[in-house]
Write an enzyme that holds these catalytic residues in place. Structure first.
Site, PDB file in Angstrom:
ATOM      1  N   THR A  33       0.919  -1.237  -0.089  1.00  0.00           N
ATOM      2  CA  THR A  33      -0.095   0.082   0.035  1.00  0.00           C
ATOM      3  C   THR A  33       0.808   1.307   0.040  1.00  0.00           C
ATOM      4  OG1 THR A  33      -1.893   0.899   0.985  1.00  0.00           O
ATOM      5  CG2 THR A  33      -0.438   0.096   2.613  1.00  0.00           C
ATOM      6  N   ASN A  34       0.305   2.274   0.182  1.00  0.00           N
ATOM      7  CA  ASN A  34       0.968   3.902   0.301  1.00  0.00           C
ATOM      8  C   ASN A  34       0.656   4.493   1.435  1.00  0.00           C
ATOM      9  OD1 ASN A  34      -1.210   5.365  -0.377  1.00  0.00           O
ATOM     10  ND2 ASN A  34      -1.116   3.983  -2.435  1.00  0.00           N
TER      11      ASN A  34
END
Ligand code: CTP
Ligand code: CA
Length: 224
Positions: A33-34
């Site tokens: 993810t980020n």
């Protein structure tokens, strides 16, 4: 006030807003993810609702409370988000794409938890995801407006201009994500809003305030 009168154009318009960072599975217990918190997208969804819009918020997982009167469509991966956006955009007046969509996903998601081996290295093959805004650009009609974000750590305005054109956007909100005091996870932001005609810097303020200003600019773009 003048602002409210201005915003009457938004009354009963239907907007799709995306928010949060998508998750791409590696195996049943891991994902990529980020740093997106979703705060900017949730603030825009709230501001559009308060301006009288019907809002569908397509959100990747966040820790945020769903704003009042917003219709939430929860998603996890970029491909879930793509399907939800394309479905909901068809009947909408506009799209605000504030989600941080993964650019790559795992080529082959493992069905079982990946085990360590005797090897010291492990390679994960990634493949590109679809660019949702580019897919939207293909089906966008004259009456619909699309707004994108550009997260940059360098050459902010140059890169942002390219994204405005390549994604056929009406507005592009450029975000300098190299600064620690604003952007990802912060309650503050500082953005430059770009359209084909103009460029406008919004000074550092809360995401709620920035969202209100973005909604004013969206209002100017909406067809009467
Ligand atoms: N976006 C999208 N689909 C993707 C990736 C991004 O719709 N697969 C959208 C984002 O929601 C944002 C805009 O495109 O509104 C720009 O995202 P950004 O990550 O800044 O740019 P990219 O086009 O992905 O290019 P790069 O990351 O290489 O700079
Ligand atoms: Ca990207």
């Amino acid at each position: 006030s003048a602002n409210n009168e201005f915003c009457n154009l938004l009354k009963d318009k239907h907007f799709v807003v995306t928010a949060g960072g998508t998750r791409e599975a590696i195996d049943p217990v891991r994902y990529i993810t980020n740093k997106s918190s979703g705060k900017m997208g949730y603030a825009i969804a709230d501001a559009l609702t308060k301006a009288g819009c019907k809002v569908t918020l397509i959100s990747a997982p966040t820790n945020l409370q769903v704003p009042k009167n917003v219709n939430l469509v929860p998603v996890v991966s970029s491909s879930d988000m793509e399907k939800a956006v394309l479905n909901n955009f068809k009947l909408a007046d506009g799209l605000v794409m504030s989600a941080a969509v993964s650019d790559f996903k795992v080529a082959k998601v493992a069905q079982q938890k990946i085990k360590k081996t005797a090897e010291d290295t492990f390679e994960l093959k990634l493949v590109k995801t679809h660019d949702i805004l580019k897919e939207v650009a293909k089906i966008k009609t004259d009456g619909q407006i699309t707004i994108g974000f550009a997260a940059e750590t360098e050459n902010l305005l140059e890169n942002a201009h390219k994204k405005l054109l390549s994604k056929k956007l009406d507005l592009l909100i450029a975000n300098d994500v190299s600064r620690k005091d604003i952007g990802f996870n912060s309650d503050f932001n500082q953005v430059t809003v770009i359209s084909e005609e103009e460029q406008l810097s919004i000074q550092k303020s809360t995401k709620t305030e920035i969202a209100n200003q973005i909604v004013q600019l969206i209002c100017r773009k909406v067809n009467k």
